[in-house]
Design an enzyme around this catalytic site. Structure first.
Site, PDB file in Angstrom:
ATOM      1  CG  HIS A  24      -1.995   1.022   1.198  1.00  0.00           C
ATOM      2  ND1 HIS A  24      -2.043   2.082   2.090  1.00  0.00           N
ATOM      3  CD2 HIS A  24      -3.061   1.180   0.373  1.00  0.00           C
ATOM      4  CE1 HIS A  24      -3.099   2.827   1.823  1.00  0.00           C
ATOM      5  NE2 HIS A  24      -3.734   2.310   0.799  1.00  0.00           N
TER       6      HIS A  24
ATOM      7  CE  LYS B 250      -0.920   4.618  -2.050  1.00  0.00           C
ATOM      8  NZ  LYS B 250      -1.675   4.245  -0.832  1.00  0.00           N
TER       9      LYS B 250
ATOM     10  CG  ASP C 121      19.270   9.617 -10.879  1.00  0.00           C
ATOM     11  OD1 ASP C 121      19.123   8.510 -11.420  1.00  0.00           O
ATOM     12  OD2 ASP C 121      19.173  10.695 -11.491  1.00  0.00           O
TER      13      ASP C 121
ATOM     14  CG  HIS D 178      -6.890   8.623  -0.711  1.00  0.00           C
ATOM     15  ND1 HIS D 178      -5.578   8.430  -1.091  1.00  0.00           N
ATOM     16  CD2 HIS D 178      -7.456   7.393  -0.694  1.00  0.00           C
ATOM     17  CE1 HIS D 178      -5.364   7.146  -1.307  1.00  0.00           C
ATOM     18  NE2 HIS D 178      -6.481   6.493  -1.067  1.00  0.00           N
TER      19      HIS D 178
ATOM     20  CE  LYS E  99      -3.646   7.009   2.429  1.00  0.00           C
ATOM     21  NZ  LYS E  99      -5.071   6.929   2.525  1.00  0.00           N
TER      22      LYS E  99
ATOM     23  CG  ASP F 234       3.270  19.544  21.082  1.00  0.00           C
ATOM     24  OD1 ASP F 234       2.086  19.764  21.377  1.00  0.00           O
ATOM     25  OD2 ASP F 234       4.010  18.805  21.759  1.00  0.00           O
TER      26      ASP F 234
END
Length: 400
Positions: free
Chosen positions: A113, A115, A120, A285, A287, A292
């Protein structure tokens, strides 16, 4: 197993596909030696086709291009779409593909899941954005609100190592790119992965540590919110000791049952002063979270059982005042201008019939880590996709 925080990085927040795709495609177009790419979804649409072209062009000019897409999330990609890349020299692999059962995709649990893109060994992208047009505003009302970061500096070596480890069974010959470790900025960061081996609770552990130390504010914007009991308890405890705790949840979900489950937990949090907002402009969508005025995280991990107990995930955790402030101002704008506040009075309506469900949900989240252990931890496979011949590379469970 904790990975060390690394100083000397530059981190840029990328909001939605409008910011993400131009930057990542430009970086791929400038690659000289290697592109490592991991994703859950690639669609055969305008975004996927642009990815296809830029990767094929890179391979033709001699760049080593390694792509791993999840065999569940990317199950519907046409063979000719893949062939257009592999014919150009792109090495395209599906993560643990499985045959359909009565036309339905199977093997829902323990997906790839995360991404990640590494260019390089010098530049990396981490976040929650897939390669599909539904991350662009012109997709319409169901366009997703999402986040990623572009990173340079010594922490890229961590990202490169994590991605190379996943691909090691099919990296022939092994990658000889050496990541650049020279400082590029003042940001301290660490790449944290969740796997089904020694790092099975790593992302949750970083969240818990930050929540326990919070002294002024916590903001969490998460698409699929059904966390474990320990994380719920730390959010509630923070609110009890005077920390301003704000949750931004889905108000226009792409899957309505997800919102229904999340709402079963709202009473528990609202009663102790946690502020909950539902984002109603389009499906959330993202996350992301901040604590603080220094700590923040952006990545692929939801706060739900699939992300916290099954899937391979990756989040970048960041310590930097400027980045924290930028993310805070953005999320505050979302909460005040594009969300509906959730009140305790609203949630207790009809409480009598929801009480048994709430009771069951609390026990489910409290015991879910143990329940998850009942599910088989299958051996994960990387299956190279080639025009004529397909071979398989096995990836051992403890090596992700």
């Amino acid at each position: 197993m904790k990975r060390p925080w690394v100083e000397g990085n530059s981190v840029e927040l990328l909001i939605n596909g409008e910011a993400y795709y131009p930057r990542v495609f430009e970086a791929m177009a400038q690659a000289r030696e290697e592109i490592l790419l991991e994703t859950f979804i690639i669609y055969d649409d305008k975004v996927g086709q642009q990815l296809q072209r830029v990767l094929a062009d890179a391979a033709r000019r001699g760049v080593r291009v390694e792509v791993v897409a999840d065999g569940y999330g990317t199950a519907d990609l046409p063979a000719d779409f893949i062939a257009a890349m592999t014919d150009a020299g792109v090495r395209f692999h599906l993560f643990d593909p499985q045959p359909r059962l009565a036309g339905m995709r199977t093997n829902l649990f323990r997906r790839l899941h995360r991404k990640i893109v590494v260019i390089d060994g010098q530049r990396a992208f981490i976040g929650g954005i897939n390669y599909s047009a539904d991350h662009l505003g012109d997709f319409g009302p169901m366009a997703k609100q999402d986040y990623a970061v572009e990173v340079t500096g010594p922490v890229v070596a961590q990202v490169h190592a994590v991605s190379r480890r996943l691909m090691s069974p099919v990296l022939e010959p092994p990658s000889d790119v050496r990541p650049v470790t020279a400082p590029t900025g003042d940001v301290t960061a660490v790449l944290v992965e969740r796997d089904n081996g020694q790092r099975s609770t790593a992302i949750e552990a970083y969240y818990l540590e930050a929540l326990r130390k919070a002294s002024s504010r916590i903001v969490v914007a998460n698409a699929y919110f059904f966390p474990g009991y320990r994380l719920l308890r730390e959010l509630r405890n923070a609110a009890r000791r005077g920390v301003e705790v704000t949750l931004i949840m889905q108000g226009e979900p792409d899957m309505r049952w997800v919102r229904a489950l999340s709402r079963l937990l709202y009473n528990y949090l609202l009663r102790d002063g946690v502020r909950i907002h539902e984002y109603c402009r389009r499906p959330l969508h993202g996350k992301v979270a901040l604590v603080d005025d220094q700590w923040a995280t952006v990545g692929s991990s939801n706060l739900d059982p699939l992300s916290l107990s099954f899937n391979l995930e990756a989040n970048l955790f960041i310590r930097d005042h400027a980045f924290n402030q930028q993310l805070y101002q953005h999320l505050q704008s979302l909460a005040s201008e594009q969300c509906k506040p959730v009140t305790l009075e609203r949630m207790i309506r009809g409480y009598w019939w929801r009480a048994p469900l709430i009771f069951l949900c609390f026990h489910a989240v409290r015991h879910f880590p143990r329940i998850a252990g009942w599910f088989p931890a299958h051996r994960k496979r990387l299956e190279p996709q080639q025009p004529e011949v397909a071979t398989q590379g096995n990836l051992n469970e403890g090596n992700t």
